[in-house]
Design a protein around this motif. Structure first.
Motif, PDB file in Angstrom:
ATOM      1  N   HIS A  74     -64.072 -15.940 -14.562  1.00 45.72           N
ATOM      2  CA  HIS A  74     -62.990 -15.686 -15.519  1.00 45.72           C
ATOM      3  C   HIS A  74     -63.549 -15.903 -16.919  1.00 45.72           C
ATOM      4  N   HIS A  75     -62.688 -15.774 -17.923  1.00 45.27           N
ATOM      5  CA  HIS A  75     -63.180 -15.683 -19.294  1.00 45.27           C
ATOM      6  C   HIS A  75     -63.031 -16.954 -20.114  1.00 45.27           C
ATOM      7  N   HIS A  76     -62.668 -18.085 -19.513  1.00 48.26           N
ATOM      8  CA  HIS A  76     -62.560 -19.305 -20.301  1.00 48.26           C
ATOM      9  C   HIS A  76     -63.921 -19.688 -20.882  1.00 48.26           C
ATOM     10  N   LYS A  77     -63.875 -20.323 -22.047  1.00 47.90           N
ATOM     11  CA  LYS A  77     -65.083 -20.569 -22.839  1.00 47.90           C
ATOM     12  C   LYS A  77     -66.163 -21.294 -22.043  1.00 47.90           C
ATOM     13  N   ASP A  78     -65.773 -22.240 -21.214  1.00 49.53           N
ATOM     14  CA  ASP A  78     -66.778 -23.018 -20.471  1.00 49.53           C
ATOM     15  C   ASP A  78     -67.458 -22.203 -19.379  1.00 49.53           C
ATOM     16  N   HIS A  79     -67.052 -20.934 -19.218  1.00 52.01           N
ATOM     17  CA  HIS A  79     -67.670 -20.065 -18.221  1.00 52.01           C
ATOM     18  C   HIS A  79     -68.375 -18.850 -18.824  1.00 52.01           C
ATOM     19  N   VAL A  80     -68.151 -18.597 -20.113  1.00 54.48           N
ATOM     20  CA  VAL A  80     -68.757 -17.399 -20.717  1.00 54.48           C
ATOM     21  C   VAL A  80     -69.530 -17.657 -22.006  1.00 54.48           C
ATOM     22  N   ALA A  81     -69.402 -18.843 -22.593  1.00 58.54           N
ATOM     23  CA  ALA A  81     -69.871 -19.063 -23.964  1.00 58.54           C
ATOM     24  C   ALA A  81     -71.371 -18.863 -24.152  1.00 58.54           C
ATOM     25  N   GLY A  82     -72.150 -18.980 -23.085  1.00 60.39           N
ATOM     26  CA  GLY A  82     -73.600 -18.843 -23.217  1.00 60.39           C
ATOM     27  C   GLY A  82     -74.141 -17.448 -22.991  1.00 60.39           C
ATOM     28  N   MET A  83     -73.260 -16.450 -22.928  1.00 56.19           N
ATOM     29  CA  MET A  83     -73.718 -15.105 -22.576  1.00 56.19           C
ATOM     30  C   MET A  83     -74.733 -14.547 -23.577  1.00 56.19           C
ATOM     31  N   ASP A  84     -74.700 -14.986 -24.817  1.00 56.99           N
ATOM     32  CA  ASP A  84     -75.657 -14.488 -25.807  1.00 56.99           C
ATOM     33  C   ASP A  84     -77.104 -14.735 -25.357  1.00 56.99           C
ATOM     34  N   ASP A  85     -77.340 -15.796 -24.604  1.00 57.47           N
ATOM     35  CA  ASP A  85     -78.710 -16.151 -24.224  1.00 57.47           C
ATOM     36  C   ASP A  85     -79.283 -15.297 -23.100  1.00 57.47           C
ATOM     37  N   ALA A 108     -61.939  -9.675 -22.595  1.00 55.52           N
ATOM     38  CA  ALA A 108     -62.137 -10.914 -23.345  1.00 55.52           C
ATOM     39  C   ALA A 108     -63.567 -11.036 -23.858  1.00 55.52           C
ATOM     40  N   LEU A 109     -64.541 -10.594 -23.080  1.00 58.22           N
ATOM     41  CA  LEU A 109     -65.930 -10.637 -23.522  1.00 58.22           C
ATOM     42  C   LEU A 109     -66.141  -9.773 -24.757  1.00 58.22           C
ATOM     43  N   LYS A 110     -65.462  -8.643 -24.819  1.00 51.29           N
ATOM     44  CA  LYS A 110     -65.590  -7.763 -25.980  1.00 51.29           C
ATOM     45  C   LYS A 110     -64.993  -8.397 -27.236  1.00 51.29           C
ATOM     46  N   LEU A 111     -63.969  -9.225 -27.052  1.00 53.58           N
ATOM     47  CA  LEU A 111     -63.395  -9.953 -28.182  1.00 53.58           C
ATOM     48  C   LEU A 111     -64.253 -11.150 -28.569  1.00 53.58           C
ATOM     49  N   GLU A 112     -64.811 -11.815 -27.578  1.00 60.01           N
ATOM     50  CA  GLU A 112     -65.619 -13.017 -27.803  1.00 60.01           C
ATOM     51  C   GLU A 112     -66.965 -12.682 -28.437  1.00 60.01           C
ATOM     52  N   PHE A 113     -67.534 -11.545 -28.033  1.00 63.99           N
ATOM     53  CA  PHE A 113     -68.859 -11.133 -28.504  1.00 63.99           C
ATOM     54  C   PHE A 113     -68.800  -9.720 -29.092  1.00 63.99           C
ATOM     55  N   PRO A 114     -68.040  -9.519 -30.155  1.00 66.12           N
ATOM     56  CA  PRO A 114     -67.860  -8.150 -30.665  1.00 66.12           C
ATOM     57  C   PRO A 114     -69.165  -7.496 -31.102  1.00 66.12           C
ATOM     58  N   TYR A 115     -70.118  -8.266 -31.583  1.00 65.33           N
ATOM     59  CA  TYR A 115     -71.388  -7.701 -32.051  1.00 65.33           C
ATOM     60  C   TYR A 115     -72.193  -7.088 -30.915  1.00 65.33           C
ATOM     61  N   ILE A 116     -71.997  -7.599 -29.690  1.00 63.94           N
ATOM     62  CA  ILE A 116     -72.712  -7.032 -28.541  1.00 63.94           C
ATOM     63  C   ILE A 116     -72.219  -5.616 -28.244  1.00 63.94           C
ATOM     64  N   PHE A 117     -70.939  -5.396 -28.460  1.00 64.70           N
ATOM     65  CA  PHE A 117     -70.324  -4.128 -28.062  1.00 64.70           C
ATOM     66  C   PHE A 117     -70.068  -3.202 -29.257  1.00 64.70           C
ATOM     67  N   SER A 118     -70.540  -3.596 -30.428  1.00 64.56           N
ATOM     68  CA  SER A 118     -70.320  -2.793 -31.639  1.00 64.56           C
ATOM     69  C   SER A 118     -71.157  -1.514 -31.613  1.00 64.56           C
ATOM     70  N   ALA A 119     -70.613  -0.478 -32.194  1.00 62.74           N
ATOM     71  CA  ALA A 119     -71.352   0.786 -32.322  1.00 62.74           C
ATOM     72  C   ALA A 119     -72.526   0.645 -33.287  1.00 62.74           C
ATOM     73  N   LEU A 120     -72.540  -0.425 -34.075  1.00 65.15           N
ATOM     74  CA  LEU A 120     -73.618  -0.656 -35.027  1.00 65.15           C
ATOM     75  C   LEU A 120     -74.963  -0.865 -34.339  1.00 65.15           C
ATOM     76  N   ASN A 121     -74.940  -1.393 -33.115  1.00 59.68           N
ATOM     77  CA  ASN A 121     -76.167  -1.600 -32.327  1.00 59.68           C
ATOM     78  C   ASN A 121     -77.201  -2.411 -33.111  1.00 59.68           C
ATOM     79  N   TYR A 122     -76.787  -3.568 -33.567  1.00 58.35           N
ATOM     80  CA  TYR A 122     -77.635  -4.443 -34.374  1.00 58.35           C
ATOM     81  C   TYR A 122     -78.878  -4.854 -33.586  1.00 58.35           C
ATOM     82  N   PRO A 123     -80.061  -4.864 -34.206  1.00 58.27           N
ATOM     83  CA  PRO A 123     -81.281  -5.181 -33.443  1.00 58.27           C
ATOM     84  C   PRO A 123     -81.311  -6.633 -32.958  1.00 58.27           C
ATOM     85  N   GLY A 124     -81.807  -6.821 -31.738  1.00 61.52           N
ATOM     86  CA  GLY A 124     -81.982  -8.158 -31.183  1.00 61.52           C
ATOM     87  C   GLY A 124     -80.787  -8.725 -30.452  1.00 61.52           C
TER      88      GLY A 124
END
Length: 255
Positions: A74-85, A108-124
Motif C-alpha cells: 500500500h502507499h503509506h509513507k513507511d512502505h514507499v518513502a525510499g522508492m527514490d533509491d 499515490a506514488l505519482k503524487l509522492e514522486f511527481p518528478y519521477i513521472f514528469s514529462a520533463l524527464n529530468y536526468p538522474g
C-alpha cells in the motif's frame, strides 16, 4: 527460496525518536527494527516487498546487487518513502524498475514522486514501470504471485503469496475467502503490532489466533512496535513454531 527480513518495525521504527523505554534502550540488536520490508530470492529473481524510509540502509546492509521487481502492499509513507533509491539499480541494469501495486497506490506514488513521472524527464531520476494489479494472480517472468486483499482499518491493502510463502503486514481484518489463499503455507510472516488492541493492525492475540487457524509450519511476526516488549521476553511466551522476526533474519524454504 530465500527470504530476508529487511525490516520488522512499525512506522516509527525501533528505537523511537525521543523514547527511553526499555525496548528503545535495549542493547539487544534484535530490538532494533527498521521499517518493515522483505526480500524474496526465487527462480533467479530478487523481489522486494515495500521500499520504506530505510530502503537504502537495508540494501547496503544486505549487500544487495540487484532487484528485479518491487511489490507494494500500500502507499503509506513507511512502505514507499525510499522508492527514490531504486535508481542505483536502474544504473546497474540499464532498464526501468518494474513495480506492482493496486491503482490507489499507483496514483499515490505519482503524487509522492511527481518528478519521477514528469514529462520533463529530468536526468538522474529513478525510472519505474508501474504495473497495476488487482486481486488476481499475476506473474513476474515465470513466478506466480497471488495477492491477498485485506483491510488496514478502512484501506484495502495487499499481502502476497509466492509458492509456499505468505507475507501479510498492515492488516486489521481479513475475509474467509482471503484466508483460503494463506492455507498450506510453510512460512507466514504476519503483522503483529503490540499486545494491546489497535484500530489498523493485528495485535499479538489476533495474529496468534489467525496462525492457529491457518497452522503454517513456521510463522514470524513483523511490523512490531516498541510497545510489544523485549524480543527475547516475548519469544518465551510464543509457541515453538512462532517467533518475533528480527532485522536481517534469513529463512530458506524448499519450493
Amino acid at each position: 527460496m530465500r527470504i530476508t527480513l529487511l525490516g520488522t518495525g512499525t512506522s516509527q521504527g525501533v528505537p523511537v525518536v525521543a523514547c527511553n523505554c526499555e525496548v528503545c534502550l535495549s542493547s539487544n540488536s534484535k530490538d532494533n527494527r527498521l521499517r518493515s520490508s522483505v526480500m524474496i530470492q526465487v527462480d533467479g529473481l530478487n523481489l522486494v516487498i515495500d521500499t520504506g524510509p530505510d530502503f537504502r540502509q537495508q540494501m547496503l546492509r544486505e549487500k544487495v546487487m540487484k532487484v528485479d521487481s518491487i511489490l507494494f502492499t500500500h502507499h503509506h509513507k513507511d512502505h514507499v518513502a525510499g522508492m527514490d533509491d531504486i535508481r542505483a539499480f536502474n544504473y546497474k541494469s540499464k532498464k526501468d524498475m518494474p513495480i506492482y501495486c493496486n491503482q490507489t497506490t499507483g496514483d499515490a506514488l505519482k503524487l509522492e514522486f511527481p518528478y519521477i513521472f514528469s514529462a520533463l524527464n529530468y536526468p538522474g531520476i529513478p525510472k519505474v514501470a508501474i504495473n497495476i494489479i488487482d486481486n488476481e494472480p499475476f506473474t513476474i517472468e515465470e513466478t506466480i504471485i497471488t495477492p491477498i486483499k485485506v483491510l488496514h482499518y478502512k484501506l484495502p491493502v495487499f499481502g502476497f503469496r509466492i509458492k509456499n510463502f505468505v507475507y501479510l503486514t498492515d492488516v486489521s481484518e481479513i475475509s474467509e475467502i482471503e484466508k483460503e489463499k494463506m492455507k498450506g503455507a510453510d512460512l507466514i510472516i504476519l503483522d503483529a503490532l503490540r499486545k494491546k488492541s489497535h484500530v489498523s493492525h493485528f495485535n499479538l492475540e489476533q495474529a496468534l489466533d489467525l496462525l492457529e487457524e491457518l497452522n503454517p509450519k513456521q510463522a514470524l511476526l513483523t511490523h512490531i512496535s516498541h510497545f510489544m516488549g523485549l524480543n527475547d521476553n516475548i519469544n518465551k511466551e510464543l509457541p515453538d513454531h512462532i517467533n518475533l522476526a528480527y532485522d536481517g533474519q534469513v529463512v530458506t524454504l524448499n519450493e
